[in-house]
Design a protein around this motif. Structure first.
Motif, PDB file in Angstrom:
ATOM      1  N   GLY A 167      77.860  74.379  32.198  1.00 34.53           N
ATOM      2  CA  GLY A 167      78.181  75.767  32.520  1.00 34.53           C
ATOM      3  C   GLY A 167      77.329  76.279  33.667  1.00 34.53           C
ATOM      4  O   GLY A 167      77.821  76.958  34.567  1.00 34.53           O
ATOM      5  N   ALA A 168      76.039  75.928  33.646  1.00 32.59           N
ATOM      6  CA  ALA A 168      75.143  76.329  34.738  1.00 32.59           C
ATOM      7  C   ALA A 168      75.597  75.705  36.056  1.00 32.59           C
ATOM      8  O   ALA A 168      75.578  76.360  37.103  1.00 32.59           O
ATOM      9  CB  ALA A 168      73.708  75.925  34.413  1.00 32.59           C
ATOM     10  N   ALA A 169      76.034  74.456  35.998  1.00 33.97           N
ATOM     11  CA  ALA A 169      76.521  73.785  37.209  1.00 33.97           C
ATOM     12  C   ALA A 169      77.800  74.449  37.724  1.00 33.97           C
ATOM     13  O   ALA A 169      77.989  74.589  38.941  1.00 33.97           O
ATOM     14  CB  ALA A 169      76.766  72.305  36.927  1.00 33.97           C
ATOM     15  N   ALA A 170      78.662  74.871  36.806  1.00 32.67           N
ATOM     16  CA  ALA A 170      79.897  75.550  37.218  1.00 32.67           C
ATOM     17  C   ALA A 170      79.583  76.868  37.928  1.00 32.67           C
ATOM     18  O   ALA A 170      80.233  77.219  38.908  1.00 32.67           O
ATOM     19  CB  ALA A 170      80.786  75.805  35.998  1.00 32.67           C
ATOM     20  N   VAL A 171      78.577  77.577  37.449  1.00 38.97           N
ATOM     21  CA  VAL A 171      78.176  78.834  38.089  1.00 38.97           C
ATOM     22  C   VAL A 171      77.580  78.557  39.467  1.00 38.97           C
ATOM     23  O   VAL A 171      77.911  79.230  40.447  1.00 38.97           O
ATOM     24  CB  VAL A 171      77.186  79.615  37.202  1.00 38.97           C
ATOM     25  CG1 VAL A 171      76.593  80.790  37.957  1.00 38.97           C
ATOM     26  CG2 VAL A 171      77.874  80.090  35.935  1.00 38.97           C
ATOM     27  N   ARG A 172      76.703  77.561  39.555  1.00 39.11           N
ATOM     28  CA  ARG A 172      76.107  77.226  40.853  1.00 39.11           C
ATOM     29  C   ARG A 172      77.172  76.833  41.869  1.00 39.11           C
ATOM     30  O   ARG A 172      77.042  77.113  43.058  1.00 39.11           O
ATOM     31  CB  ARG A 172      75.080  76.097  40.694  1.00 39.11           C
ATOM     32  CG  ARG A 172      73.780  76.548  40.062  1.00 39.11           C
ATOM     33  CD  ARG A 172      72.709  75.482  40.168  1.00 39.11           C
ATOM     34  NE  ARG A 172      73.083  74.207  39.602  1.00 39.11           N
ATOM     35  CZ  ARG A 172      72.909  73.850  38.333  1.00 39.11           C
ATOM     36  NH1 ARG A 172      72.340  74.690  37.487  1.00 39.11           N
ATOM     37  NH2 ARG A 172      73.275  72.657  37.911  1.00 39.11           N
ATOM     38  N   ALA A 173      78.239  76.192  41.403  1.00 41.16           N
ATOM     39  CA  ALA A 173      79.304  75.742  42.304  1.00 41.16           C
ATOM     40  C   ALA A 173      80.032  76.905  42.969  1.00 41.16           C
ATOM     41  O   ALA A 173      80.525  76.766  44.087  1.00 41.16           O
ATOM     42  CB  ALA A 173      80.297  74.867  41.540  1.00 41.16           C
ATOM     43  N   VAL A 174      80.106  78.042  42.293  1.00 39.83           N
ATOM     44  CA  VAL A 174      80.841  79.184  42.865  1.00 39.83           C
ATOM     45  C   VAL A 174      79.928  80.300  43.355  1.00 39.83           C
ATOM     46  O   VAL A 174      80.406  81.261  43.951  1.00 39.83           O
ATOM     47  CB  VAL A 174      81.869  79.754  41.855  1.00 39.83           C
ATOM     48  CG1 VAL A 174      82.898  78.707  41.498  1.00 39.83           C
ATOM     49  CG2 VAL A 174      81.184  80.319  40.630  1.00 39.83           C
ATOM     50  N   ASP A 221      77.104  79.994  45.453  1.00 42.62           N
ATOM     51  CA  ASP A 221      76.247  79.521  46.546  1.00 42.62           C
ATOM     52  C   ASP A 221      74.971  78.838  46.063  1.00 42.62           C
ATOM     53  O   ASP A 221      73.899  79.031  46.623  1.00 42.62           O
ATOM     54  CB  ASP A 221      75.881  80.679  47.480  1.00 42.62           C
ATOM     55  CG  ASP A 221      77.101  81.282  48.150  1.00 42.62           C
ATOM     56  OD1 ASP A 221      78.041  80.519  48.454  1.00 42.62           O
ATOM     57  OD2 ASP A 221      77.118  82.506  48.364  1.00 42.62           O
ATOM     58  N   GLY A 222      75.086  78.063  44.985  1.00 46.14           N
ATOM     59  CA  GLY A 222      73.940  77.314  44.468  1.00 46.14           C
ATOM     60  C   GLY A 222      73.033  78.111  43.551  1.00 46.14           C
ATOM     61  O   GLY A 222      72.053  77.574  43.038  1.00 46.14           O
ATOM     62  N   ASN A 223      73.338  79.372  43.317  1.00 46.17           N
ATOM     63  CA  ASN A 223      72.530  80.225  42.433  1.00 46.17           C
ATOM     64  C   ASN A 223      73.157  80.290  41.050  1.00 46.17           C
ATOM     65  O   ASN A 223      74.361  80.103  40.900  1.00 46.17           O
ATOM     66  CB  ASN A 223      72.425  81.640  43.005  1.00 46.17           C
ATOM     67  CG  ASN A 223      71.774  81.652  44.360  1.00 46.17           C
ATOM     68  OD1 ASN A 223      70.714  81.071  44.549  1.00 46.17           O
ATOM     69  ND2 ASN A 223      72.429  82.295  45.322  1.00 46.17           N
ATOM     70  N   GLU A 224      72.345  80.589  40.076  1.00 44.59           N
ATOM     71  CA  GLU A 224      72.857  80.782  38.709  1.00 44.59           C
ATOM     72  C   GLU A 224      73.032  82.278  38.461  1.00 44.59           C
ATOM     73  O   GLU A 224      72.421  82.859  37.571  1.00 44.59           O
ATOM     74  CB  GLU A 224      71.921  80.135  37.695  1.00 44.59           C
ATOM     75  CG  GLU A 224      71.957  78.628  37.758  1.00 44.59           C
ATOM     76  CD  GLU A 224      71.114  77.949  36.704  1.00 44.59           C
ATOM     77  OE1 GLU A 224      70.454  78.633  35.898  1.00 44.59           O
ATOM     78  OE2 GLU A 224      71.115  76.711  36.681  1.00 44.59           O
ATOM     79  N   THR A 225      73.871  82.896  39.262  1.00 44.57           N
ATOM     80  CA  THR A 225      74.113  84.326  39.170  1.00 44.57           C
ATOM     81  C   THR A 225      75.106  84.599  38.053  1.00 44.57           C
ATOM     82  O   THR A 225      76.226  84.090  38.065  1.00 44.57           O
ATOM     83  CB  THR A 225      74.671  84.869  40.496  1.00 44.57           C
ATOM     84  OG1 THR A 225      73.783  84.485  41.552  1.00 44.57           O
ATOM     85  CG2 THR A 225      74.794  86.370  40.466  1.00 44.57           C
TER      86      THR A 225
END
Length: 137
Positions: A98-105, A107-111
């Protein structure tokens, strides 16, 4: 586990310290209420990102990526009210995918909150906009 319960635990400890230091017991009440607000208990049950993505592909529900203690996630959850159950919730601190999915959209941040709705990512969307979308779905 400590990241999930650290902020609520700290609030409880601070309230207990105030009571031990001689303050009235009602000093503990705000700490307990704030601890409940920032705890994972106010959010719908989280699921793994893979399961949320699979289910969303089948029924078109939104996926909300969140983390405990995030004030923006709390604002989103409070605004959604009962409609929050119409989305799948993924705790990025519990699920590395899930964290990787967030970083993917993002810009590399876990926003967070990051919402995937109809295949489109929305990073920190307006809670009222999302509520109207979930009600319409």
């Amino acid at each position: 586990m400590l990241r999930r319960w650290g902020p609520p635990g700290l609030l409880l400890i601070l309230g207990a310290v105030a009571v031990i230091a001689g303050r009235p017991v009602w000093y503990l009440v705000p700490g307990v209420l704030l601890a409940l607000l920032v705890s994972p208990l106010v959010f719908p049950r989280s699921m793994p990102a893979a399961e949320a993505q699979r289910r969303s592909a089948q029924d078109g529900r939104a996926i909300v990526y969140w983390r405990p203690g995030c004030p923006f996630c709390l604002r989103l959850r409070a605004t959604l009210g009962g409609t929050a159950r119409r989305a799948y919730w993924v705790d990025i601190w519990q699920d590395p995918e899930g964290a990787a999915a967030v970083r993917a959209v993002a810009d590399g941040n876990e926003t967070v909150p990051t919402v995937i709705l109809a295949g489109s990512p929305h990073v920190n969307p307006d809670p009222r906009w999302l509520r109207s979308r979930l009600r319409a779905a």
